[in-house]
Design a protein around this motif. Structure first.
Motif, short mmCIF file in Angstrom:
data_model
loop_
_atom_site.label_atom_id
_atom_site.label_comp_id
_atom_site.label_asym_id
_atom_site.label_seq_id
_atom_site.Cartn_x
_atom_site.Cartn_y
_atom_site.Cartn_z
N SER A 49 0.84 -1.20 0.00
CA SER A 49 0.00 0.00 0.00
C SER A 49 0.87 1.25 0.00
O SER A 49 1.93 1.28 0.62
CB SER A 49 -0.91 0.02 1.22
N TYR A 74 -8.97 -1.62 -12.82
CA TYR A 74 -7.67 -2.05 -12.34
C TYR A 74 -7.86 -2.72 -11.00
O TYR A 74 -8.43 -2.13 -10.07
CB TYR A 74 -6.73 -0.84 -12.22
N THR A 76 -6.68 -4.16 -7.51
CA THR A 76 -5.63 -3.96 -6.51
C THR A 76 -5.88 -4.91 -5.35
O THR A 76 -6.94 -5.52 -5.24
CB THR A 76 -5.61 -2.50 -6.02
N CYS A 154 -8.38 6.70 -3.68
CA CYS A 154 -8.37 5.68 -4.73
C CYS A 154 -8.53 6.35 -6.10
O CYS A 154 -9.31 7.30 -6.22
CB CYS A 154 -9.54 4.72 -4.55
N ILE A 158 -10.96 1.52 -9.71
CA ILE A 158 -10.38 0.46 -8.88
C ILE A 158 -11.43 -0.55 -8.41
O ILE A 158 -12.51 -0.19 -7.96
CB ILE A 158 -9.68 1.07 -7.64
N ASP A 160 -10.80 -3.14 -5.58
CA ASP A 160 -9.83 -3.45 -4.54
C ASP A 160 -10.24 -4.80 -3.93
O ASP A 160 -11.29 -4.90 -3.31
CB ASP A 160 -9.87 -2.34 -3.49
N GLY A 178 -1.55 -5.45 -8.79
CA GLY A 178 -2.16 -4.65 -9.85
C GLY A 178 -2.37 -5.49 -11.09
O GLY A 178 -1.46 -6.17 -11.56
#
Length: 186
Positions: A49, A74, A76, A154, A158, A160, A178
């Motif tokens: 992170s 994307y 994460t 963010c 994203i 996550d 990623g």
């Protein structure tokens, strides 16, 4: 997107209108916040992170890119467990979640005020797919404070995800962090 036209006609006017609508649907930054240096030991760097950097300007967003059948995003890595890099309990249910459970947080625009809370989404990546439950918001409007574990806001695109999502997609652990994916409501 930039649109160029060379001749005047009804078709050109129609194309210009489509171009303007398309540009209006793009999600642009809504503001910026200035990073603050986290107090010692206050930014959890688990899962690689990022911690806010003093003086750095970070874009904020109130929107996410438009949804489609397979929305590009994307992926994460986030820990949803107590003491993990996700910070406090999940927004949707006020609970922590085991990292072996396929759960995700969505950027603010896609989180949509909690309208996707506890609903499932299908994530496609690395030639595989997995269904995960939305339990949290990956806040695109705020960050660099204790509530956000001194992490930047963010980005607006994203998903996550917990370790369980990464495992289900068959991504080797040394490549976690990623990944370009697509997702849709399940």
């Amino acid at each position: 997107m930039t649109c160029f036209f060379t001749k005047g006609s009804i078709l050109i006017i129609l194309l210009l209108a489509i171009c303007l609508v398309s540009e209006a649907q793009q999600c642009r930054p809504s503001g910026r916040i200035r990073g603050k240096k986290p107090p010692p030991g206050q930014c959890n760097k688990e899962d690689d992170s990022d911690c806010c950097k003093a003086g750095k300007m970070y874009p904020t967003y109130t929107c996410s890119p438009p949804m489609s059948g397979n929305t590009q995003a994307y992926l994460t890595l986030n820990s949803f467990e107590a003491g993990g890099d996700g910070g406090g309990p999940s927004e949707c249910d006020g609970k922590y979640h085991n990292d072996n459970t396929p759960v995700v947080a969505l950027s603010t625009g896609w989180y949509n005020g909690g309208s996707r809370c506890l609903n499932k989404i299908k994530i496609n990546g690395n030639g595989r797919s997995v269904v995960a439950m939305v339990v949290d918001e990956c806040d695109s409007t705020e960050g660099c404070d204790a509530d956000h574990d001194y992490q930047p806001p963010c980005p607006n695109n994203i998903v996550d995800a917990s370790k369980a999502v990464w495992k289900a997609l068959g991504v080797s652990e040394d490549n976690w962090g990623g990944l370009d994916i697509t997702w849709s409501d399940a």
